[in-house]
Write a protein that holds these residues in place. Sequence first.
Motif, short mmCIF file in Angstrom:
data_model
loop_
_atom_site.label_atom_id
_atom_site.label_comp_id
_atom_site.label_asym_id
_atom_site.label_seq_id
_atom_site.Cartn_x
_atom_site.Cartn_y
_atom_site.Cartn_z
N VAL A 158 -18.17 -15.67 -38.97
CA VAL A 158 -18.97 -16.49 -39.56
C VAL A 158 -18.81 -17.88 -39.11
CG1 VAL A 158 -19.45 -17.75 -41.56
CG2 VAL A 158 -18.93 -15.41 -41.85
N ALA A 159 -17.78 -18.10 -38.45
CA ALA A 159 -17.49 -19.62 -37.84
C ALA A 159 -18.28 -19.48 -36.38
CB ALA A 159 -16.13 -19.96 -37.55
N ALA A 160 -18.38 -18.53 -35.82
CA ALA A 160 -19.07 -18.41 -34.40
C ALA A 160 -20.67 -18.23 -34.49
CB ALA A 160 -18.54 -17.23 -33.66
N GLY A 161 -21.16 -18.04 -35.94
CA GLY A 161 -22.31 -17.64 -36.13
C GLY A 161 -23.01 -16.46 -35.97
N ALA A 162 -21.80 -15.22 -35.54
CA ALA A 162 -22.17 -13.79 -35.47
C ALA A 162 -22.51 -13.21 -36.91
CB ALA A 162 -21.03 -13.34 -34.75
N ALA A 163 -21.87 -13.99 -37.85
CA ALA A 163 -22.11 -13.40 -39.29
C ALA A 163 -22.40 -14.37 -40.36
CB ALA A 163 -20.76 -12.52 -39.57
N ARG A 164 -22.79 -14.04 -41.46
CA ARG A 164 -22.84 -14.79 -42.69
C ARG A 164 -22.46 -13.75 -43.70
NH1 ARG A 164 -28.42 -17.86 -43.07
NH2 ARG A 164 -27.26 -19.12 -44.51
N MET A 165 -22.02 -14.91 -45.06
CA MET A 165 -21.40 -14.01 -45.98
C MET A 165 -21.59 -14.86 -47.39
SD MET A 165 -17.01 -13.62 -46.60
CE MET A 165 -16.42 -13.54 -48.18
N VAL A 166 -21.70 -13.87 -48.37
CA VAL A 166 -21.91 -14.40 -49.64
C VAL A 166 -20.64 -14.23 -50.29
CG1 VAL A 166 -24.29 -14.32 -49.90
CG2 VAL A 166 -22.76 -12.29 -50.64
N LEU A 167 -20.28 -14.82 -51.55
CA LEU A 167 -19.07 -14.67 -52.11
C LEU A 167 -19.00 -13.49 -53.14
CD1 LEU A 167 -18.35 -18.30 -53.46
CD2 LEU A 167 -16.71 -16.79 -51.83
N GLY A 168 -17.95 -12.54 -53.14
CA GLY A 168 -17.84 -11.72 -54.01
C GLY A 168 -16.93 -12.10 -55.14
N ASN A 169 -17.13 -11.30 -56.19
CA ASN A 169 -16.25 -11.95 -57.45
C ASN A 169 -14.68 -11.82 -57.21
OD1 ASN A 169 -16.48 -8.71 -57.30
ND2 ASN A 169 -15.02 -8.83 -59.18
N HIS A 170 -14.28 -11.07 -56.23
CA HIS A 170 -12.95 -11.11 -55.77
C HIS A 170 -12.62 -12.68 -55.05
CE1 HIS A 170 -10.99 -7.41 -56.98
NE2 HIS A 170 -12.28 -6.98 -57.08
N GLU A 171 -13.56 -13.01 -54.39
CA GLU A 171 -13.17 -14.49 -53.82
C GLU A 171 -13.44 -15.53 -54.56
OE1 GLU A 171 -13.77 -11.72 -50.48
OE2 GLU A 171 -15.16 -12.18 -51.95
N ASP A 209 -8.93 -2.17 -40.05
CA ASP A 209 -9.05 -1.36 -39.10
C ASP A 209 -10.55 -0.78 -39.17
OD1 ASP A 209 -6.74 -2.01 -38.20
OD2 ASP A 209 -5.57 -0.05 -39.28
N THR A 210 -10.86 -0.49 -40.36
CA THR A 210 -12.12 0.43 -40.60
C THR A 210 -13.27 -0.40 -40.22
OG1 THR A 210 -11.18 1.69 -42.30
CG2 THR A 210 -13.33 1.98 -42.31
N LEU A 211 -13.13 -2.01 -40.60
CA LEU A 211 -14.26 -2.70 -40.30
C LEU A 211 -14.40 -2.72 -38.82
CD1 LEU A 211 -16.21 -4.73 -41.01
CD2 LEU A 211 -14.49 -6.33 -41.23
N GLU A 212 -13.32 -2.90 -38.19
CA GLU A 212 -13.23 -3.05 -36.57
C GLU A 212 -14.07 -1.54 -36.04
OE1 GLU A 212 -10.59 -5.01 -34.20
OE2 GLU A 212 -9.05 -4.49 -35.81
N ARG A 213 -13.92 -0.36 -36.61
CA ARG A 213 -14.44 0.81 -36.26
C ARG A 213 -15.98 0.62 -36.53
NH1 ARG A 213 -12.89 4.87 -38.68
NH2 ARG A 213 -11.22 4.17 -40.29
N LEU A 214 -16.38 0.18 -37.74
CA LEU A 214 -17.84 0.03 -38.11
C LEU A 214 -18.42 -0.76 -37.11
CD1 LEU A 214 -20.07 0.78 -40.04
CD2 LEU A 214 -19.20 -1.07 -41.59
N LEU A 215 -17.82 -2.16 -36.95
CA LEU A 215 -18.39 -2.97 -36.15
C LEU A 215 -18.82 -2.62 -34.61
CD1 LEU A 215 -16.61 -6.25 -37.03
CD2 LEU A 215 -19.33 -5.66 -37.31
N ARG A 216 -17.87 -1.97 -34.10
CA ARG A 216 -17.96 -1.10 -32.81
C ARG A 216 -19.15 0.05 -32.95
NH1 ARG A 216 -12.25 -1.75 -32.52
NH2 ARG A 216 -11.97 0.72 -33.43
N ARG A 217 -19.08 0.65 -33.93
CA ARG A 217 -20.13 1.77 -33.95
C ARG A 217 -21.48 1.14 -34.33
NH1 ARG A 217 -18.87 6.28 -38.46
NH2 ARG A 217 -17.22 6.62 -36.71
N LEU A 218 -21.67 -0.28 -34.71
CA LEU A 218 -22.82 -0.74 -35.01
C LEU A 218 -23.28 -1.45 -33.46
CD1 LEU A 218 -22.42 -2.50 -38.63
CD2 LEU A 218 -24.01 -0.63 -37.77
N TYR A 257 -19.14 -9.97 -32.15
CA TYR A 257 -20.40 -10.26 -31.79
C TYR A 257 -21.28 -9.43 -31.48
CZ TYR A 257 -20.08 -10.30 -26.77
OH TYR A 257 -20.14 -9.71 -25.59
N HIS A 258 -22.55 -9.60 -31.67
CA HIS A 258 -23.89 -8.77 -31.16
C HIS A 258 -24.83 -9.45 -30.49
CE1 HIS A 258 -26.87 -5.53 -30.87
NE2 HIS A 258 -25.88 -4.54 -31.49
N HIS A 259 -25.24 -9.11 -29.46
CA HIS A 259 -26.07 -9.90 -28.62
C HIS A 259 -27.46 -10.19 -29.37
CE1 HIS A 259 -27.84 -6.02 -27.16
NE2 HIS A 259 -28.83 -6.63 -26.93
#
Length: 330
Positions: free
Chosen positions: A77-90, A28-37, A47-49
Amino acid sequence: MGSESFGAGLSGQWQGYDVIGDVHGCADTLERLLRRLGYRQGASGYYHHSRQAIFVGDIIDRGPRIREALQLVHAMVAAGAARMVLGNHEFNALAYYTLKTGGRPGAPADYLRPHTARNTRQLAETLAQFADYPEEWNRYLAWFRRLPLFLEWPGFRVVHACWDAELIARHRARFGDGHFDETFLQETAIPGSVAARTKQRLTSGVDLPLPKGMTIVSSDGVERTHFRTKFWAPDAQTYAELLFQPDPLPEGFGQQPISPEHRQQMVTYGAEEKPVFVGHYWLKGHPEPIAPNIGCLDYSAVKFGRLVAYRFDGETQLNPEKFVWAYVDP
């Protein structure tokens, strides 16, 4: 790819990047942050244009909506709108479910990450939330195998915990970029191997051992015999100056001078290096650069802190005003 021209995207030109810290199931917080961005939700996810999101890892474990957070990040990530590196938890989850070569399914010690009570407890919330979706969880584990340990552009770098130039150079010589293969994954279970050191250093940072008999009980109740250190403090003289974690050192130890043995294990990141972004370290308070060219974006989101992003536009010195965050509701 391990690097790309700054500004090059999958659809034209990215005008900037938004690097996002440890989510730990706070969907939920991630969605709010993305909208803020300025991100919007489309048919393929958020996505962001003109900007691309970069996640520093640790999407899973601990939080209330781990499955939803993974769905959101994976779709981006699949759509190309983001990329990700692995964290220790993953990476730990991947090792927990990967048998050693010749191992027996169901034998707790035959997995790359043994099925001890402590290791199982770290994954408990994730496993509970995927209990009814085992095939979906297996697809995410397969996805983790395809994610890199680090990313680099001409203008900046991203790694979950520590940019160790020597280990990254050795990894690049073997793989060409931050990705890895099954052989590397198997080698991470061999104590002292280059693969084990690379996985530990890049996803968990520089941990130094406490003197024999000393322990730290972390805020989440885990007893530790090591402590996390800064990787940009070559002039530190005492252990207190080197400490980089919210949990304090045992009384009296912090004032001791750093031993020659421990000094040899320190990693440095020079002021002349390009900006690097990390997560991992459970910071608190007002987000700001931890060094002019280092941004830590983990501000304890899952502990009712802040989910933090940095809006990067090519600057060589990080700007405190470019941190953006959303508070996590209690």
